[in-house]
Motif scaffolding. Structure first.
Motif, PDB file in Angstrom:
ATOM      1  N   TRP A 137      49.672  -1.183  22.726  1.00  0.00           N
ATOM      2  CA  TRP A 137      48.495  -0.336  22.526  1.00  0.00           C
ATOM      3  C   TRP A 137      48.026  -0.482  21.085  1.00  0.00           C
ATOM      4  O   TRP A 137      48.843  -0.508  20.163  1.00  0.00           O
ATOM      5  CB  TRP A 137      48.831   1.130  22.789  1.00  0.00           C
ATOM      6  N   GLU A 138      46.721  -0.598  20.922  1.00  0.00           N
ATOM      7  CA  GLU A 138      46.161  -0.577  19.576  1.00  0.00           C
ATOM      8  C   GLU A 138      45.392   0.715  19.378  1.00  0.00           C
ATOM      9  O   GLU A 138      44.557   1.092  20.210  1.00  0.00           O
ATOM     10  CB  GLU A 138      45.233  -1.764  19.314  1.00  0.00           C
ATOM     11  N   LEU A 139      45.686   1.382  18.271  1.00  0.00           N
ATOM     12  CA  LEU A 139      45.014   2.629  17.911  1.00  0.00           C
ATOM     13  C   LEU A 139      44.081   2.372  16.741  1.00  0.00           C
ATOM     14  O   LEU A 139      44.443   1.681  15.783  1.00  0.00           O
ATOM     15  CB  LEU A 139      46.035   3.700  17.508  1.00  0.00           C
ATOM     16  N   ILE A 140      42.890   2.914  16.831  1.00  0.00           N
ATOM     17  CA  ILE A 140      41.923   2.848  15.743  1.00  0.00           C
ATOM     18  C   ILE A 140      41.601   4.275  15.325  1.00  0.00           C
ATOM     19  O   ILE A 140      41.272   5.123  16.164  1.00  0.00           O
ATOM     20  CB  ILE A 140      40.646   2.110  16.169  1.00  0.00           C
ATOM     21  N   PHE A 141      41.697   4.544  14.044  1.00  0.00           N
ATOM     22  CA  PHE A 141      41.512   5.904  13.531  1.00  0.00           C
ATOM     23  C   PHE A 141      40.143   6.049  12.882  1.00  0.00           C
ATOM     24  O   PHE A 141      39.524   5.063  12.471  1.00  0.00           O
ATOM     25  CB  PHE A 141      42.624   6.236  12.529  1.00  0.00           C
ATOM     26  N   GLU A 142      39.676   7.284  12.788  1.00  0.00           N
ATOM     27  CA  GLU A 142      38.349   7.544  12.237  1.00  0.00           C
ATOM     28  C   GLU A 142      38.239   7.091  10.785  1.00  0.00           C
ATOM     29  O   GLU A 142      37.144   6.779  10.309  1.00  0.00           O
ATOM     30  CB  GLU A 142      38.008   9.029  12.364  1.00  0.00           C
ATOM     31  N   ARG A 148      49.558  -0.470  15.970  1.00  0.00           N
ATOM     32  CA  ARG A 148      49.933  -1.040  17.263  1.00  0.00           C
ATOM     33  C   ARG A 148      51.320  -0.554  17.637  1.00  0.00           C
ATOM     34  O   ARG A 148      52.196  -0.408  16.778  1.00  0.00           O
ATOM     35  CB  ARG A 148      49.907  -2.576  17.219  1.00  0.00           C
ATOM     36  N   ALA A 149      51.504  -0.304  18.933  1.00  0.00           N
ATOM     37  CA  ALA A 149      52.803   0.171  19.415  1.00  0.00           C
ATOM     38  C   ALA A 149      53.000  -0.277  20.848  1.00  0.00           C
ATOM     39  O   ALA A 149      52.032  -0.406  21.614  1.00  0.00           O
ATOM     40  CB  ALA A 149      52.882   1.695  19.325  1.00  0.00           C
ATOM     41  N   HIS A 150      54.247  -0.502  21.205  1.00  0.00           N
ATOM     42  CA  HIS A 150      54.567  -0.914  22.569  1.00  0.00           C
ATOM     43  C   HIS A 150      54.313   0.241  23.551  1.00  0.00           C
ATOM     44  O   HIS A 150      53.826   0.032  24.660  1.00  0.00           O
ATOM     45  CB  HIS A 150      56.019  -1.365  22.639  1.00  0.00           C
ATOM     46  N   PHE A 151      54.646   1.454  23.112  1.00  0.00           N
ATOM     47  CA  PHE A 151      54.415   2.646  23.928  1.00  0.00           C
ATOM     48  C   PHE A 151      53.495   3.605  23.179  1.00  0.00           C
ATOM     49  O   PHE A 151      53.599   3.764  21.964  1.00  0.00           O
ATOM     50  CB  PHE A 151      55.727   3.375  24.243  1.00  0.00           C
ATOM     51  N   LEU A 152      52.619   4.253  23.930  1.00  0.00           N
ATOM     52  CA  LEU A 152      51.740   5.296  23.387  1.00  0.00           C
ATOM     53  C   LEU A 152      52.057   6.598  24.101  1.00  0.00           C
ATOM     54  O   LEU A 152      52.023   6.662  25.336  1.00  0.00           O
ATOM     55  CB  LEU A 152      50.275   4.913  23.612  1.00  0.00           C
ATOM     56  N   ILE A 153      52.391   7.622  23.345  1.00  0.00           N
ATOM     57  CA  ILE A 153      52.672   8.945  23.915  1.00  0.00           C
ATOM     58  C   ILE A 153      51.654   9.933  23.351  1.00  0.00           C
ATOM     59  O   ILE A 153      51.542  10.102  22.137  1.00  0.00           O
ATOM     60  CB  ILE A 153      54.100   9.409  23.599  1.00  0.00           C
ATOM     61  N   THR A 154      50.901  10.566  24.237  1.00  0.00           N
ATOM     62  CA  THR A 154      49.929  11.560  23.791  1.00  0.00           C
ATOM     63  C   THR A 154      50.575  12.943  23.803  1.00  0.00           C
ATOM     64  O   THR A 154      51.158  13.368  24.790  1.00  0.00           O
ATOM     65  CB  THR A 154      48.679  11.571  24.688  1.00  0.00           C
TER      66      THR A 154
END
Length: 552
Positions: A137-142, A148-154
């Motif tokens: 998963w790739e995360l883009i912040f404001e 980037r992370a293999h797992f994304l936990i919300t």
């Protein structure tokens, strides 16, 4: 209009040019669920990091600093149970702790377990996209940061997306403006001021009750009256706290077996089967018991049988009329479109008595709707009001709203917002088909959304942590809900809710929000089967080799 509690540009951490943070697990949110998830995965040896939009830990208790904010679970049932040391060291001072105390508790946890070293603050996620080739998963912040992370936990919370009302001119007012869910970190005074509060939900009820103690003049704009019940809070002395510490094992065991993880067991009798005298006496007893006793610990049929619900509703009507001197005003405070308990019940400490004050006015928006907000105040269909301050107690885009505010893209370019356009589809409220390696703590269709939340947070986090450990031990790299499992669980969620009277009412639990476009269709976004049944289902899934999940 600028909501004054939003972090300033200076508070945001500067972006790190083109650098990309890389983790095994990225957690979004540093409230109670995010902090516990961080601790569990760190103990298991995962390279895990938390990203938090605020400048400190606490989640809902960081943002919701409005006057009178407190939780309505007994404090000693609300705190975490996973650490004996934590239970011994922390002292609750009230049976229903106020927001400042709960925020101190969150900070105490962060300090005790040294959590901040693995948290990046002032990092609001703008977008999250699955990279199928990289299994990441790739995360883009404001602020421009990327990770980037293999797992994304919300861990973004069910009530964390504040909504403003759709009223013309909402940004025109020149005085002080606040939203209860984005309350500023500096003191706000009400003495001598003309204050308007729009909204009479849970946060509105608490805010109105508190500021009425010092306000110059208060005008409450009510669109939909809510049923409320007394909180009956009290202090906890040293002797009582020691008794609580000695009873923690029994307290948490009792919560574990309760439908919503509270201490208020429903009476096994039906309201329609007992005598009028017995019914009245039991209503009186539970009404005078602190907390959710009257709602969660009543006769077993009051939330499923309209005849029983009418009896309970009539009892509450009589209580309201006894507390409000002006009976025409009482008429306006009594809901007519739903029975008691079929929406989330705000607990109050003198709310109805506020309307006996000479400096408090109620404006019923069903009779005289707001036409617009002006530079000086609020214009309704029959009057113009001038104010020094307007408080928007207009709530949240509940449960799914926080997901909608992140541009989440899954496998094959699928957008989560589009997949959920007709309501959420999940498996166990923990994962979504088409969105591999993304786990949703306290997500829609999860027992934690209809629960004494920390009790269900612990179950969620423990289950997710065990899953990730299992995958690591077995050499699996990807987990995704199977389509048939998701469809079956989603149908089960709807079938379970169908028997409840709450499904006949528009509310955030049924996915309806008049302040949000596209939120007018009634569905069910929580899980009404109860925490014990949910926990049993999760355990069965594990016992059958994580049945319903595709592991690869």
């Amino acid at each position: 209009m600028a909501i004054s509690s939003k972090p300033t540009a200076a508070e945001h951490a500067a972006p790190t040019a083109t650098a990309i943070d890389r983790w095994e697990v990225a957690v979004v949110g540093a409230g109670l669920s995010g902090m516990y998830q961080l601790l569990k995965l760190r103990e298991l040896g995962f390279k895990v990091h938390v990203y938090e939009a605020g400048s400190n830990v606490g989640g809902t208790w960081y943002w919701n600093r409005y006057p009178g904010a407190r939780f309505d679970s007994e404090s000693w049932t609300y705190g975490f149970s996973f650490s004996d040391e934590l239970l011994k060291e922390w002292t609750w001072t009230e049976h229903f702790a106020p927001q400042p105390e709960t925020l101190r508790y969150c900070n105490f946890i962060a300090d005790k377990f040294d959590l901040r070293r693995d948290i990046t603050f002032n990092a609001r996620v703008k977008a999250a996209a699955w990279d199928d080739a990289a299994d990441e998963w790739e995360l883009i912040f404001e602020n421009g940061r990327r990770a980037r992370a293999h797992f994304l936990i919300t861990a973004i919370g069910p009530l964390s997306a504040p909504t403003m009302p759709t009223i013309p001119g909402v940004g025109d007012f020149k005085g002080e403006t606040y939203h209860t869910g984005l309350w500023p970190h500096h003191p706000v005074t009400f003495a001598g001021k003309r204050v308007a509060v729009i909204g009479t939900g849970a946060s509105g009820v608490q805010t109105i009750t508190e500021i009425a103690k010092t306000v110059g003049h208060l005008t409450v704009f009510q669109r939909t009256p809510n049923w409320c019940a007394p909180l009956r809070n009290s202090k906890i002395d040293a002797k009582t706290m020691e008794e609580i510490r000695a009873s923690y094992q029994d307290i948490f065991s009792r919560c574990r077996d309760h439908y919503g993880c509270f201490i208020h067991d429903a009476d096994p009798r039906n309201a329609v089967d007992v005598s009028d005298e017995e019914r009245e006496a039991f209503f009186e007893k539970t009404y005078n018991t602190p907390g959710f006793a009257f709602w969660q610990g009543n006769f077993r049929d009051v939330l499923i049988d309209k005849r029983a619900n009418d009896m309970m509703t009539d009892f509450v009507i009589r209580k309201i009329r006894a507390r409000v001197k002006d009976q025409k005003l009482a008429d306006k405070l009594i809901p007519t479109n739903h029975g008691f308990g079929t929406r989330r019940v705000p607990l109050e400490s003198g709310y109805y008595e506020v309307y006996n004050q000479a400096n408090v006015k109620l404006v019923d928006l069903r009779e005289t709707p707001i036409e617009r907000i002006t530079e000086k105040g609020i214009k309704t269909s029959d009057a113009e009001y001038e104010f020094d301050m307007i408080i928007f107690a207009t709530g949240f885009d509940a449960i799914t709203g926080a997901f909608d505010r992140i541009d989440i893209t899954g496998r094959g370019g699928q957008k989560l917002k589009e997949k959920w356009s007709d309501g959420p589809h999940t498996y166990l409220g923990l994962q979504i088909e088409g969105f591999p390696n993304m786990l949703t703590l306290v997500g829609p269709h999860n027992a934690a959304t209809f629960c004494n939340i920390p009790r269900c947070i612990e179950q969620n986090v423990d289950w997710v942590s065990d899953l990730l450990k299992y995958m690591r031990d077995k050499g699996y790299h990807r987990v995704e809900a199977k389509p048939d499992a998701e469809a079956t669980w989603t149908q089960h969620v709807h079938d379970t809710a169908a028997r409840l009277l709450l499904m006949t009412v528009d509310s955030w639990m049924t996915g309806v929000n008049k302040n949000v476009a596209g939120r007018q269709k009634r569905t069910f976004v929580a899980y009404a089967g109860g925490a014990p049944k949910y926990r049993q289902k999760c355990e069965e899934v594990v016992a059958h080799g994580y049945e319903g999940f595709a592991l690869s």
